[in-house]
Design an enzyme around this catalytic site. Structure first.
Site, short mmCIF file in Angstrom:
data_model
loop_
_atom_site.label_atom_id
_atom_site.label_comp_id
_atom_site.label_asym_id
_atom_site.label_seq_id
_atom_site.Cartn_x
_atom_site.Cartn_y
_atom_site.Cartn_z
N LEU A 1 0.83 -1.22 0.00
CA LEU A 1 0.00 0.00 0.00
C LEU A 1 0.86 1.26 0.00
CD1 LEU A 1 -2.51 -1.51 2.56
CD2 LEU A 1 -3.06 -0.87 0.19
N PRO A 2 0.25 2.41 -0.36
CA PRO A 2 1.05 3.62 -0.55
C PRO A 2 1.72 4.19 0.71
CG PRO A 2 -1.09 3.84 -1.63
CD PRO A 2 -1.13 2.58 -0.81
N THR B 1 6.37 0.45 2.06
CA THR B 1 7.40 1.25 2.72
C THR B 1 6.70 2.20 3.69
OG1 THR B 1 8.77 1.19 0.74
CG2 THR B 1 9.30 2.88 2.37
N LYS C 1 14.98 -0.71 5.47
CA LYS C 1 14.60 -0.17 4.16
C LYS C 1 14.94 1.33 4.07
CE LYS C 1 12.12 0.90 0.50
NZ LYS C 1 12.45 0.56 -0.87
N LYS D 1 9.49 10.54 -0.53
CA LYS D 1 8.71 9.86 0.51
C LYS D 1 9.66 9.12 1.46
CE LYS D 1 5.99 5.78 1.40
NZ LYS D 1 5.39 4.54 0.94
P1 NAD Z 1 0.93 2.49 -6.36
O1 NAD Z 1 0.39 3.82 -6.03
O2 NAD Z 1 1.24 2.15 -7.79
O3 NAD Z 1 -0.04 1.32 -5.81
C1 NAD Z 1 -0.72 1.40 -4.59
C2 NAD Z 1 -2.05 0.67 -4.78
O4 NAD Z 1 -2.72 0.63 -3.53
C3 NAD Z 1 -2.99 1.37 -5.76
O5 NAD Z 1 -3.40 0.44 -6.74
C4 NAD Z 1 -4.15 1.85 -4.90
O6 NAD Z 1 -5.39 1.85 -5.56
C5 NAD Z 1 -4.10 0.84 -3.78
N1 NAD Z 1 -4.76 1.28 -2.55
C6 NAD Z 1 -4.67 2.48 -1.92
N2 NAD Z 1 -5.40 2.47 -0.78
C7 NAD Z 1 -5.95 1.23 -0.70
C8 NAD Z 1 -6.81 0.60 0.23
N3 NAD Z 1 -7.25 1.23 1.29
N4 NAD Z 1 -7.18 -0.67 -0.01
C9 NAD Z 1 -6.73 -1.34 -1.10
N5 NAD Z 1 -5.92 -0.79 -2.02
C10 NAD Z 1 -5.55 0.47 -1.83
O7 NAD Z 1 2.24 2.32 -5.47
P2 NAD Z 1 3.46 1.31 -5.69
O8 NAD Z 1 4.50 1.95 -6.54
O9 NAD Z 1 2.91 -0.02 -6.06
O10 NAD Z 1 4.06 1.27 -4.21
C11 NAD Z 1 3.47 0.49 -3.17
C12 NAD Z 1 4.40 0.52 -1.98
O11 NAD Z 1 5.69 0.01 -2.37
C13 NAD Z 1 4.66 1.93 -1.42
O12 NAD Z 1 4.71 1.86 -0.02
C14 NAD Z 1 6.01 2.30 -2.02
O13 NAD Z 1 6.71 3.26 -1.25
C15 NAD Z 1 6.70 0.95 -2.05
N6 NAD Z 1 7.77 0.79 -3.05
C16 NAD Z 1 7.60 1.23 -4.32
C17 NAD Z 1 8.62 1.05 -5.26
C18 NAD Z 1 8.46 1.52 -6.70
O14 NAD Z 1 9.46 1.54 -7.43
N7 NAD Z 1 7.26 1.86 -7.15
C19 NAD Z 1 9.81 0.42 -4.88
C20 NAD Z 1 9.94 -0.05 -3.58
C21 NAD Z 1 8.90 0.14 -2.66
#
Ligand code: NAD
Length: 296
Positions: A66-67, A97, A172, A247
């Protein structure tokens, strides 16, 4: 019967992670607020649900991606209340994260209910999520992390045990703060070489075999044209967004403050990435290696 995993949060990272679980033979019960994300998950072989608690009923594992920390707390404790919906045999794994406090809070609330929770944030971006080569940094009870490997090994190639609840999240943040610092250092060294007449490819080759060698130089060269297939050679598109680096640096600065840690380089990196975001035509959606542009 195959093992069942409820997967909550099917975005840029969670989508391909859930797809890899389905590919590995798990029954994946997927939930996201976005209909588009659910549609993609269905195409990848997941069962889709419109209620996260229904998805998580009677599964072996729950994985959340999740975000943010407040959203993780909302999903587990305050709003969707997953902790009140899952069975005692279900292992809860949060890969988002978040701040260590968020992980500890969910861990404590889980324990109160006799449930098992680990924080397992990832290193590796969307490419590693799709390739199934993520690294997981885990916090919680050692036996829970051991059990989580059944699922984590289907999405990644390394699983590390960092300590109790929140330790994975701290690991992390330390890692990504260092990533920001060595990316900026690599960019400024390359630009100084170019300003003094060096070819960035030649300088990169020299530093790769010298004491300046580091991950940013080796895998993610920020100078355009030095390495194929990295964001710098594709107009800084794709990759790891400035917004996501900001972030992580924000969470790292909070962790530093909370532990009275001196992080002068991390703080400077946060300032430089804030300036970069203000200058970014794509409002922080550009890859973080574009920090080189600030130095040109
Ligand atoms: P994203 O925004 O693409 O995906 C997040 C998803 O969560 C979305 O599809 C959204 O609709 C869903 N969501 C939000 N609130 C929700 C809820 N209450 N119930 C169900 N679903 C819900 O983000 P991402 O890039 O996939 O990142 C996710 C996590 O991974 C974050 O914490 C980010 O910091 C971490 N992360 C991302 C990366 C990257 O390169 N994108 C790398 C490492 C870690």
């Amino acid at each position: 019967m195959s093992q069942q995993v409820a997967f909550i949060g099917l975005g840029n990272m969670g989508g391909p992670m859930a797809a890899n679980l389905a590919k590995a033979g798990f029954t994946v019960k997927a939930f996201d607020l976005s209909a588009e994300a659910l549609e993609k998950a269905a195409q990848a072989g997941c069962q889709t649900f419109t209620d996260p608690c229904e998805a998580a009923t009677d599964v072996d594992y729950v994985v959340t991606m999740l975000p943010s920390g407040p959203i993780v707390e909302a999903v587990y404790i305050h709003q969707q209340k997953l902790l009140d919906a899952v069975g005692k045999h279900t292992l809860l794994i949060d890969c988002s994260t978040v701040a260590a406090e968020n992980s500890r809070k969910v861990g404590v609330e889980a324990e109160k209910r006799g449930l098992h929770f680990i924080d397992a944030p990832v290193s590796g971006g969307t490419g590693a999520a799709a390739a199934g080569t993520l690294a997981f940094m885990c916090g919680g009870e050692p036996e829970d992390v051991e059990r989580a490997k059944t699922v984590l090994n289907a999405m990644g190639s390394n699983v590390f045990y960092a300590g109790g609840h929140g330790a994975g999240s701290i690991a992390k943040l330390c890692n990504n703060m260092l990533l920001a610092v060595h990316m900026i250092g690599t960019a400024e060294a390359l630009q100084m070489g170019v300003n003094n007449g060096l070819d960035p490819k030649v300088l990169s080759e020299i530093m790769l075999k010298s004491s300046g060698c580091n991950w940013s130089l080796e895998k993610y060269n920020p100078y355009p044209g030095v390495m194929p297939n990295v964001p710098a050679s594709k107009g800084y598109e794709g990759g790891f967004m400035i917004n996501l680096m900001l972030k992580d640096l924000g969470l790292a600065m909070d962790a530093a403050k909370g532990s009275n840690s001196a992080v002068p380089m991390g703080a400077l990196a946060q300032s430089l990435y804030t300036v970069l975001k203000h200058q970014d035509e794509r409002q922080g959606m550009t890859d973080f290696s574009s920090v080189l542009k600030l130095l040109q």
